[in-house]
Scaffold this motif. Structure first.
Motif, PDB file in Angstrom:
ATOM      1  N   LEU A  77       8.321 -10.958 -13.189  1.00 45.51           N
ATOM      2  CA  LEU A  77       8.388 -11.790 -11.989  1.00 45.51           C
ATOM      3  C   LEU A  77       9.710 -11.502 -11.297  1.00 45.51           C
ATOM      4  N   VAL A  78       9.654 -11.250  -9.990  1.00 46.98           N
ATOM      5  CA  VAL A  78      10.882 -11.080  -9.210  1.00 46.98           C
ATOM      6  C   VAL A  78      11.015 -12.275  -8.274  1.00 46.98           C
ATOM      7  N   GLU A  79      12.160 -12.952  -8.356  1.00 44.47           N
ATOM      8  CA  GLU A  79      12.460 -14.094  -7.475  1.00 44.47           C
ATOM      9  C   GLU A  79      13.014 -13.545  -6.162  1.00 44.47           C
TER      10      GLU A  79
ATOM     11  N   LEU B  97       9.321  -3.860  -8.446  1.00 47.39           N
ATOM     12  CA  LEU B  97       8.137  -3.980  -9.311  1.00 47.39           C
ATOM     13  C   LEU B  97       7.399  -2.656  -9.462  1.00 47.39           C
ATOM     14  N   ALA B  98       7.440  -1.835  -8.418  1.00 45.22           N
ATOM     15  CA  ALA B  98       6.736  -0.549  -8.469  1.00 45.22           C
ATOM     16  C   ALA B  98       7.520   0.482  -9.286  1.00 45.22           C
ATOM     17  N   GLY B  99       8.805   0.197  -9.552  1.00 45.77           N
ATOM     18  CA  GLY B  99       9.656   1.156 -10.247  1.00 45.77           C
ATOM     19  C   GLY B  99      10.018   0.702 -11.648  1.00 45.77           C
TER      20      GLY B  99
ATOM     21  N   SER C 128       0.846  -1.212   0.000  1.00 43.60           N
ATOM     22  CA  SER C 128       0.000   0.000   0.000  1.00 43.60           C
ATOM     23  C   SER C 128       0.875   1.254   0.000  1.00 43.60           C
ATOM     24  N   GLU C 129       2.042   1.212   0.660  1.00 42.75           N
ATOM     25  CA  GLU C 129       2.960   2.362   0.613  1.00 42.75           C
ATOM     26  C   GLU C 129       3.460   2.620  -0.815  1.00 42.75           C
ATOM     27  N   LEU C 130       3.584   1.531  -1.589  1.00 41.75           N
ATOM     28  CA  LEU C 130       4.118   1.653  -2.951  1.00 41.75           C
ATOM     29  C   LEU C 130       3.015   1.809  -3.996  1.00 41.75           C
ATOM     30  N   GLY C 131       1.763   1.820  -3.528  1.00 35.69           N
ATOM     31  CA  GLY C 131       0.639   1.937  -4.454  1.00 35.69           C
ATOM     32  C   GLY C 131       0.332   0.634  -5.181  1.00 35.69           C
TER      33      GLY C 131
ATOM     34  N   VAL D 165       4.341 -10.823 -10.363  1.00 37.43           N
ATOM     35  CA  VAL D 165       4.548 -11.830  -9.327  1.00 37.43           C
ATOM     36  C   VAL D 165       5.863 -11.606  -8.588  1.00 37.43           C
ATOM     37  N   VAL D 166       5.797 -11.701  -7.260  1.00 31.52           N
ATOM     38  CA  VAL D 166       6.988 -11.872  -6.434  1.00 31.52           C
ATOM     39  C   VAL D 166       6.942 -13.327  -5.990  1.00 31.52           C
TER      40      VAL D 166
END
Ligand code: DQA
Length: 146
Positions: A95-97, A138-140, A39-42, A70-71
């Motif tokens: 996707l971030v591992e 992911l947010a950036g 939520s902080e990152l939207g 996906v994380v």
């Protein structure tokens, strides 16, 4: 943007499980933190955990069809599940591992990840903060890769 945070086998036991390796944060606390960081990152974050490879594969199909980022902490499946890799390879969104520990600094069998080659990137070794770093990526700008 929606993000699914998917966790593989034994991660439901965080807090109690080998705290010297994985820390003392419980799985429930991890879920709370991921939702708060999201939520902080939207980001609209949903966290899930399963010990079942087939269920993880189904969730990756769901993320593929819904085009949800996906994380993924594939846990032990990291090191040998070609089924999981093939499911990850179908994603058209990033996707971030993630790993809580640093598998490269541990036993030899943990040095191989069959997932890394189909991930946008990997965050490992920062405890549960690895998840925050992955969500931040992911947010950036990382969301524009793969
Ligand atoms: C892990 C590392 C894996 O090698 C291990 O099997 C896990 C957790 C981590 O988060 O550090 O279950 O993915």
């Amino acid at each position: 943007m929606r993000v699914l945070v998917l966790n593989g086998p034994n991660l439901g036991r965080l807090g109690a499980r080998e705290p010297e390796v994985y820390g003392t944060t419980s799985y429930t606390e991890l879920v709370d933190r991921c939702e708060r960081w999201g939520s902080e990152l939207g980001l609209e974050v949903e966290v899930r955990q399963t010990d079942d490879e087939a269920e993880l594969v189904r969730w990756l199909h769901e993320a593929t069809d819904a085009e949800v980022s996906v994380v993924l902490n594939p846990a032990a499946f990291t090191h040998y599940s070609y089924a999981l890799r093939d499911a990850c390879a179908q994603l058209t969104v990033p996707l971030v591992e993630v790993h809580i520990s640093n598998p490269a600094a541990r036993e030899e069998f943990r040095h191989t990840s069959v997932i890394s080659g189909v991930a946008a990137g990997t965050v490992a070794g920062f405890g549960v903060d690895s998840y925050r770093l992955a969500l931040t990526a992911l947010a950036g700008p990382a969301s524009h890769h793969r």
